[in-house]
Design a protein around this motif. Structure first.
Motif, short mmCIF file in Angstrom:
data_model
loop_
_atom_site.label_atom_id
_atom_site.label_comp_id
_atom_site.label_asym_id
_atom_site.label_seq_id
_atom_site.Cartn_x
_atom_site.Cartn_y
_atom_site.Cartn_z
N ASN A 3 37.64 39.46 36.78
CA ASN A 3 37.96 39.78 38.17
C ASN A 3 36.83 39.50 39.14
OD1 ASN A 3 40.18 41.10 36.82
ND2 ASN A 3 40.56 41.96 38.83
N THR A 4 35.61 39.43 38.66
CA THR A 4 34.50 39.21 39.58
C THR A 4 34.41 37.77 40.05
OG1 THR A 4 32.91 38.77 37.80
CG2 THR A 4 33.15 41.07 38.53
N TRP A 5 35.04 36.83 39.34
CA TRP A 5 34.90 35.43 39.72
C TRP A 5 36.20 34.65 39.79
CZ3 TRP A 5 36.78 31.95 36.27
CH2 TRP A 5 36.90 32.38 34.94
N PHE A 6 37.25 35.08 39.09
CA PHE A 6 38.48 34.29 39.06
C PHE A 6 39.22 34.37 40.39
CE2 PHE A 6 43.05 33.85 38.58
CZ PHE A 6 43.11 32.57 38.08
N ARG A 7 39.67 33.22 40.87
CA ARG A 7 40.51 33.14 42.06
C ARG A 7 41.60 32.11 41.81
NH1 ARG A 7 38.15 36.98 42.40
NH2 ARG A 7 36.71 37.73 43.96
N ASP A 8 42.83 32.43 42.19
CA ASP A 8 43.91 31.45 42.12
C ASP A 8 43.51 30.21 42.91
OD1 ASP A 8 45.87 32.60 40.50
OD2 ASP A 8 46.65 33.80 42.16
N GLY A 9 43.80 29.05 42.37
CA GLY A 9 43.46 27.80 43.05
C GLY A 9 42.04 27.35 42.77
N GLY A 10 41.34 28.07 41.90
CA GLY A 10 39.98 27.69 41.54
C GLY A 10 39.98 26.57 40.50
N ARG A 11 38.84 26.34 39.92
CA ARG A 11 38.65 25.25 38.95
C ARG A 11 39.55 25.41 37.72
NH1 ARG A 11 35.46 24.21 34.61
NH2 ARG A 11 34.38 26.19 34.68
N LEU A 12 39.76 26.65 37.28
CA LEU A 12 40.58 26.91 36.10
C LEU A 12 41.83 27.69 36.49
CD1 LEU A 12 37.79 28.08 33.61
CD2 LEU A 12 38.90 25.83 33.67
N SER A 13 42.93 27.38 35.82
CA SER A 13 44.14 28.18 36.01
C SER A 13 43.99 29.48 35.22
CB SER A 13 45.37 27.42 35.50
OG SER A 13 45.32 27.33 34.08
N LEU A 14 44.84 30.44 35.51
CA LEU A 14 44.79 31.70 34.77
C LEU A 14 45.09 31.46 33.29
CD1 LEU A 14 44.26 34.71 34.96
CD2 LEU A 14 46.69 35.04 35.47
N ASP A 15 46.01 30.56 32.99
CA ASP A 15 46.30 30.23 31.59
C ASP A 15 45.07 29.68 30.87
OD1 ASP A 15 48.94 31.04 31.78
OD2 ASP A 15 49.71 29.02 32.17
N GLU A 16 44.30 28.82 31.55
CA GLU A 16 43.08 28.27 30.95
C GLU A 16 42.03 29.35 30.74
OE1 GLU A 16 42.87 23.71 32.57
OE2 GLU A 16 42.71 25.31 34.07
N VAL A 17 41.92 30.26 31.69
CA VAL A 17 40.98 31.37 31.55
C VAL A 17 41.36 32.24 30.36
CG1 VAL A 17 40.12 33.49 32.63
CG2 VAL A 17 40.31 31.38 33.97
N VAL A 18 42.64 32.59 30.26
CA VAL A 18 43.12 33.40 29.13
C VAL A 18 42.79 32.70 27.81
CG1 VAL A 18 45.17 34.30 27.97
CG2 VAL A 18 44.88 34.64 30.44
N ALA A 19 43.06 31.42 27.72
CA ALA A 19 42.80 30.67 26.48
C ALA A 19 41.31 30.68 26.13
CB ALA A 19 43.32 29.24 26.62
N GLN A 20 40.45 30.47 27.11
CA GLN A 20 39.01 30.44 26.82
C GLN A 20 38.49 31.82 26.44
OE1 GLN A 20 36.31 28.13 29.15
NE2 GLN A 20 37.90 26.70 29.78
N TYR A 21 38.97 32.85 27.12
CA TYR A 21 38.53 34.20 26.77
C TYR A 21 39.06 34.61 25.40
CZ TYR A 21 35.85 35.61 30.82
OH TYR A 21 34.87 35.73 31.76
N TRP A 22 40.27 34.19 25.08
CA TRP A 22 40.80 34.49 23.76
C TRP A 22 39.91 33.84 22.70
CZ3 TRP A 22 42.26 37.13 20.10
CH2 TRP A 22 42.75 36.60 18.91
N ASP A 23 39.50 32.62 22.91
CA ASP A 23 38.63 31.93 21.96
C ASP A 23 37.31 32.70 21.79
OD1 ASP A 23 38.14 29.62 20.24
OD2 ASP A 23 36.62 29.06 21.73
N MET A 24 36.73 33.17 22.89
CA MET A 24 35.47 33.92 22.81
C MET A 24 35.65 35.25 22.07
SD MET A 24 33.51 33.25 26.45
CE MET A 24 34.90 33.55 27.54
N VAL A 25 36.73 35.97 22.38
CA VAL A 25 36.98 37.26 21.72
C VAL A 25 37.21 37.04 20.23
CG1 VAL A 25 38.60 39.19 21.53
CG2 VAL A 25 37.80 38.44 23.79
N ARG A 26 38.02 36.05 19.89
CA ARG A 26 38.31 35.75 18.48
C ARG A 26 37.02 35.50 17.71
NH1 ARG A 26 38.83 31.03 16.35
NH2 ARG A 26 39.14 29.99 18.35
N LYS A 27 36.13 34.71 18.29
CA LYS A 27 34.85 34.41 17.62
C LYS A 27 33.96 35.65 17.56
CE LYS A 27 34.90 29.51 18.80
NZ LYS A 27 34.44 28.49 19.75
#
Length: 194
Positions: A165-189
């Motif tokens: 929430n501190t940095w994500f904004r709609d219309g930014g470099r990453l879509s929310l789906d891309e953010v979810v996917a990257q965070y899921w990868d980090m949490v999984r690891k």
């Protein structure tokens, strides 16, 4: 008792809450007076007390309502521990993505609650954290996750996910789906899930 000019119960109450939410998030609870909230809403300061007994109750109500909405919306994850963890991560990020003010207040203004209010908010937060901790314990017990201390890992994951929430904004470099996917990868690891 005469109603304050321009004050309508079904309109003014929600406007007071919305103004307080935005002002507490922007300036911090301690820096916002009831007079400032009243000016933002466009009512006399005395009118606020028709809707809330004091500023502390207003803060408590905002936090409680956010956490109750979070608990009510949280799905009951299905599947094995890995699938349940993925569902938790996606839900947490998506639920909070469009609620930056609520998130800021729920995590940063706890210090301004009195002991009774703090205990109630802490109990609600613990109910949510317990959902994630159960997933981690289940995964550790089956050897899917390598988690030395499930409570610490729970708090670390929630802090990481909430940080979106501190940095994500709609219309930014990453879509929310891309953010979810990257965070899921980090949490999984982070839990040793490969």
């Amino acid at each position: 008792m005469a109603r304050t000019t321009g004050s309508h119960a079904g309109i003014t109450g929600p406007r007071i809450r919305q103004a307080a939410l935005q002002l507490f998030a922007q300036r911090g609870y301690a820096a916002v007076s009831m007079r400032v909230i009243a000016a933002e809403v466009g009512v006399q300061v005395g009118a606020l007390y028709n809707y809330t007994p004091d500023k502390q109750t207003l803060l408590f109500d905002l936090m409680r309502d956010h956490l109750e909405a979070l608990l009510a919306a949280a799905p009951d994850p299905k599947g094995d521990a890995m699938a349940r963890l993925e569902q938790f991560v996606a839900f947490h990020i998506r639920f909070h993505a469009d609620r930056p003010d609520e998130v800021f207040i729920a995590y940063m203004e706890l210090r301004n609650l009195g002991p009774e209010n703090f205990a109630q908010i802490e109990a609600l937060r613990r109910r949510y954290e317990d959902r994630l901790e159960k997933i981690l314990r289940d995964g550790a017990s089956t050897g899917v996750f390598q988690v030395a201390d499930s409570k610490i890992v729970t708090l670390a994951i929630i802090a990481m996910l909430t940080g979106v929430n501190t940095w994500f904004r709609d219309g930014g470099r990453l879509s929310l789906d891309e953010v979810v996917a990257q965070y899921w990868d980090m949490v999984r690891k982070a839990v040793g899930g490969g």
